[in-house]
Design an enzyme around this catalytic site. Structure first.
Site, PDB file in Angstrom:
ATOM      1  N   ASP A  90       0.859  -1.188   0.000  1.00 17.18           N
ATOM      2  CA  ASP A  90       0.000   0.000   0.000  1.00 17.18           C
ATOM      3  C   ASP A  90       0.893   1.235   0.000  1.00 17.18           C
ATOM      4  O   ASP A  90       1.247   1.775   1.041  1.00 17.18           O
ATOM      5  CB  ASP A  90      -0.945   0.004   1.202  1.00 17.18           C
ATOM      6  N   ASN A 217      -7.175  -2.240   7.965  1.00 15.10           N
ATOM      7  CA  ASN A 217      -6.984  -1.388   9.150  1.00 15.10           C
ATOM      8  C   ASN A 217      -7.237   0.094   8.858  1.00 15.10           C
ATOM      9  O   ASN A 217      -6.983   0.952   9.695  1.00 15.10           O
ATOM     10  CB  ASN A 217      -5.590  -1.606   9.753  1.00 15.10           C
ATOM     11  N   HIS A 218      -7.744   0.394   7.684  1.00 15.48           N
ATOM     12  CA  HIS A 218      -8.017   1.796   7.363  1.00 15.48           C
ATOM     13  C   HIS A 218      -9.281   2.275   8.072  1.00 15.48           C
ATOM     14  O   HIS A 218     -10.219   1.512   8.274  1.00 15.48           O
ATOM     15  CB  HIS A 218      -8.141   1.973   5.845  1.00 15.48           C
ATOM     16  N   GLY A 220     -11.620   6.085   9.586  1.00 15.81           N
ATOM     17  CA  GLY A 220     -11.755   7.492   9.955  1.00 15.81           C
ATOM     18  C   GLY A 220     -12.241   7.508  11.390  1.00 15.81           C
ATOM     19  O   GLY A 220     -13.007   6.640  11.794  1.00 15.81           O
ATOM     20  N   HIS A 345       3.410   6.514   6.290  1.00 18.16           N
ATOM     21  CA  HIS A 345       4.254   5.515   6.965  1.00 18.16           C
ATOM     22  C   HIS A 345       4.595   4.349   6.028  1.00 18.16           C
ATOM     23  O   HIS A 345       5.028   3.307   6.489  1.00 18.16           O
ATOM     24  CB  HIS A 345       3.602   5.037   8.278  1.00 18.16           C
ATOM     25  N   HIS A 416       4.621   3.433  13.517  1.00 16.86           N
ATOM     26  CA  HIS A 416       3.459   3.984  12.791  1.00 16.86           C
ATOM     27  C   HIS A 416       2.160   3.661  13.495  1.00 16.86           C
ATOM     28  O   HIS A 416       1.084   3.832  12.924  1.00 16.86           O
ATOM     29  CB  HIS A 416       3.437   3.475  11.356  1.00 16.86           C
ATOM     30  N   GLY A 417       2.242   3.185  14.718  1.00 19.82           N
ATOM     31  CA  GLY A 417       1.029   2.856  15.459  1.00 19.82           C
ATOM     32  C   GLY A 417       1.349   1.822  16.504  1.00 19.82           C
ATOM     33  O   GLY A 417       2.492   1.750  16.985  1.00 19.82           O
ATOM     34  N   ALA A 418       0.357   1.020  16.843  1.00 22.85           N
ATOM     35  CA  ALA A 418       0.552   0.032  17.897  1.00 22.85           C
ATOM     36  C   ALA A 418       1.204  -1.229  17.348  1.00 22.85           C
ATOM     37  O   ALA A 418       1.992  -1.870  18.029  1.00 22.85           O
ATOM     38  CB  ALA A 418      -0.797  -0.307  18.537  1.00 22.85           C
ATOM     39  N   GLY A 419       0.877  -1.594  16.128  1.00 17.29           N
ATOM     40  CA  GLY A 419       1.383  -2.836  15.549  1.00 17.29           C
ATOM     41  C   GLY A 419       0.494  -4.003  15.932  1.00 17.29           C
ATOM     42  O   GLY A 419      -0.096  -4.034  17.019  1.00 17.29           O
TER      43      GLY A 419
END
Length: 497
Positions: A90, A217-218, A220, A345, A416-419
């Site tokens: 992506d 995981n996308h 809003g 990311h 880039h986040g929690a993973g």
DNA sequence: ATGTCC
């Protein structure tokens, strides 16, 4: 020695992996609890990446887990080669944050939030699928404008034609990506060539995906901004970012949709064929780590394709933010919004590393330039560092951070986040649907999903507090604000059976 | 991540 036994902890927050006497070791960011979440395949991917031709540095972040060729949650640096796998499938998957001038109290009423969910879903489709799922108030982009967006990104012309506030382009890590020769003309030619070769079946349908979230995981997410503290540094950063304590903001996570996927897969396929044809050894024996030397036609083609995908992702995010603002204005007339930042990311960028230019591949990793970094000189963030947008999970919150000078040790990158902690299949098997939905209700977090996808439940992600602790203990970045979720927009079709 | 099986 197994791969995980190769981790050597050098302190509470960082560890190293020996990868050969003459090479710089892999930098590992993570407390002991976090390092224990790295499985053998993830470590093996990091080692393969580190040992790959032309690679000078690899950083493994606390959110690392197995990816395509290289772990998701890693940084790979090369002054001489480009690697499609360590950018990922992506291209330019990113985060954006829109600050609204709405006090939190105004959305306390669940009916207001339900109306906002409906207004947003009428404009921004979720889910995979052919073209954009039909939504009543979406925006249709024609072929000509779609081509212009792919070639020139969030240019003034594209913003004006799409109803995107042009000043938002200044709030982008990169508002436009150019071809390998630093021109937009070569991108236009590359796009024409790809279309001539029929590399883009259903091109117009892919263009119609502008302004859509996609699946997986996308998401809003409507947030309330909670400043971390009232210290002068925090207030200065919050002010530069345009953050407003106790007010509503909207966080978006999505990428380049079908077109980025098509471009990435096309590159993987082509390079893998060439490696097989020429009998070149694969790094770690992994065909997902194919590469191209800079200056070769193959590298040029990859950089061009990555840029086309990246421009789509950029315009996609900005259009989503314009549509979300429009939705807020429909429900709460007169409200205004401004973009805090848009940052990727999943991208490779040419940066200066150790005083020389190199391609920094961030795969599930976020750029983290601190105050005074030369590349921020002409931006609104020169004196503070730029905003770092980290999704955690709806129940733990998400985070806005800012880099500290210590970020140099991680090639100016953070996670880039929690993973992911649980695989999707295992999550679907083990988690109880009712319990997942009730946990959202108990936290007073609404969603558009009839049933929240179990493989996206907060429990499938690593402990966000522990991840943030890893970042702060390694002295890479500090938290400016926590974002508290009030409702989530997500593709819920998978859980609907 | 993905016209998640043309």
């Amino acid at each position: 020695m197994s791969a995980s036994e190769a981790i050597i902890a050098t302190g509470e927050a960082t560890g190293i992996l020996p990868t050969g006497a003459s090479r710089t070791p892999i930098t590992v960011i993570g407390t002991q609890a976090i390092r224990e979440t790295f499985d053998d395949l993830c470590i093996q991917q990091a080692i393969n990446s580190r040992n790959a031709p032309g690679v000078t540095q690899v950083v493994l972040n606390p959110d690392a887990h197995c990816g395509y060729g290289a772990p998701i949650g890693c940084v790979m640096v090369s002054p001489s080669h480009i690697y499609p796998g360590p950018v990922g499938v992506d291209i330019k998957c990113s985060m954006s944050l829109l600050q609204l001038d709405i006090p939190a109290e105004e959305i306390e009423d669940r009916r207001v939030r339900r109306a906002l969910i409906d207004a947003i879903c009428e404009r921004t489709p979720t889910g995979a699928g052919r073209g954009a799922r039909h939504v009543a108030k979406g925006r249709v982009v024609d072929e000509r404008l779609g081509v212009e967006a792919l070639v020139s990104g969030a240019s003034l012309s594209v913003c004006q034609q799409m109803g995107i506030p042009p000043e938002w382009a200044e709030r982008c890590e990169d508002s436009a990506h150019l071809a390998h020769d630093h021109t937009a003309d070569s991108l236009a030619m590359r796009l024409e060539e790809l279309r001539f070769r029929n590399a883009f079946p259903n091109f117009c349908q892919k263009i119609h995906q502008l302004g859509s979230y996609g699946g997986g995981n996308h998401f809003g997410e409507c947030e309330v901004v909670e400043l971390r503290d009232r210290e002068p540094d925090t207030l200065q950063a919050a002010n530069a970012f345009g953050l407003r304590d106790g007010h509503v903001a909207f966080l978006s996570h999505c990428g380049s949709r079908g077109i980025g996927h098509q471009l990435a897969m096309g590159q993987f396929r082509e390079l893998q064929c060439k490696f097989a044809e020429w009998g070149i050894p694969l790094p770690g024996g992994d065909r997902e780590l194919v590469y191209a030397p800079l200056g070769s036609p193959e590298a040029d083609a990859y950089i061009d394709d990555m840029s086309l995908g990246a421009n789509f992702a950029t315009v996609n995010h900005l259009m989503i933010n314009a549509l979300v603002l429009e939705a807020f204005q429909e429900v709460l007339p007169g409200c205004t919004g401004s973009l805090v930042y848009f940052i990727s990311h999943n991208i490779a960028r040419k940066e200066i590393v150790d005083h020389r230019p190199a391609w920094v591949h961030r795969k599930g990793a976020t750029r983290a330039f601190p105050a005074g970094h030369h590349a921020l000189a002409d931006t609104p963030f020169a004196e503070t560092g730029h905003p770092i947008l980290l999704p955690g999970n709806p129940q733990a919150g998400s985070s806005v951070m800012v880099a500290t000078q210590g970020a140099e040790k991680s090639c100016y990158s953070v996670n880039h986040g929690a993973g992911r902690r649980l695989g999707r299949k295992r999550a679907i098997r083990e988690l109880d649907q009712k319990a997942v939905d009730q946990s959202f209700d108990a936290a007073d977090i609404l969603t558009n999903c009839r049933q929240y996808p179990r493989d996206e439940a907060p429990a499938t992600y690593k402990d966000f507090e522990e991840v943030l602790r890893s970042v702060e203990k390694a002295d890479l970045a500090r938290e400016v604000a926590r974002l508290r979720a009030k409702f989530v927009i997500k593709d819920g079709s998978a859980a609907d059976d």
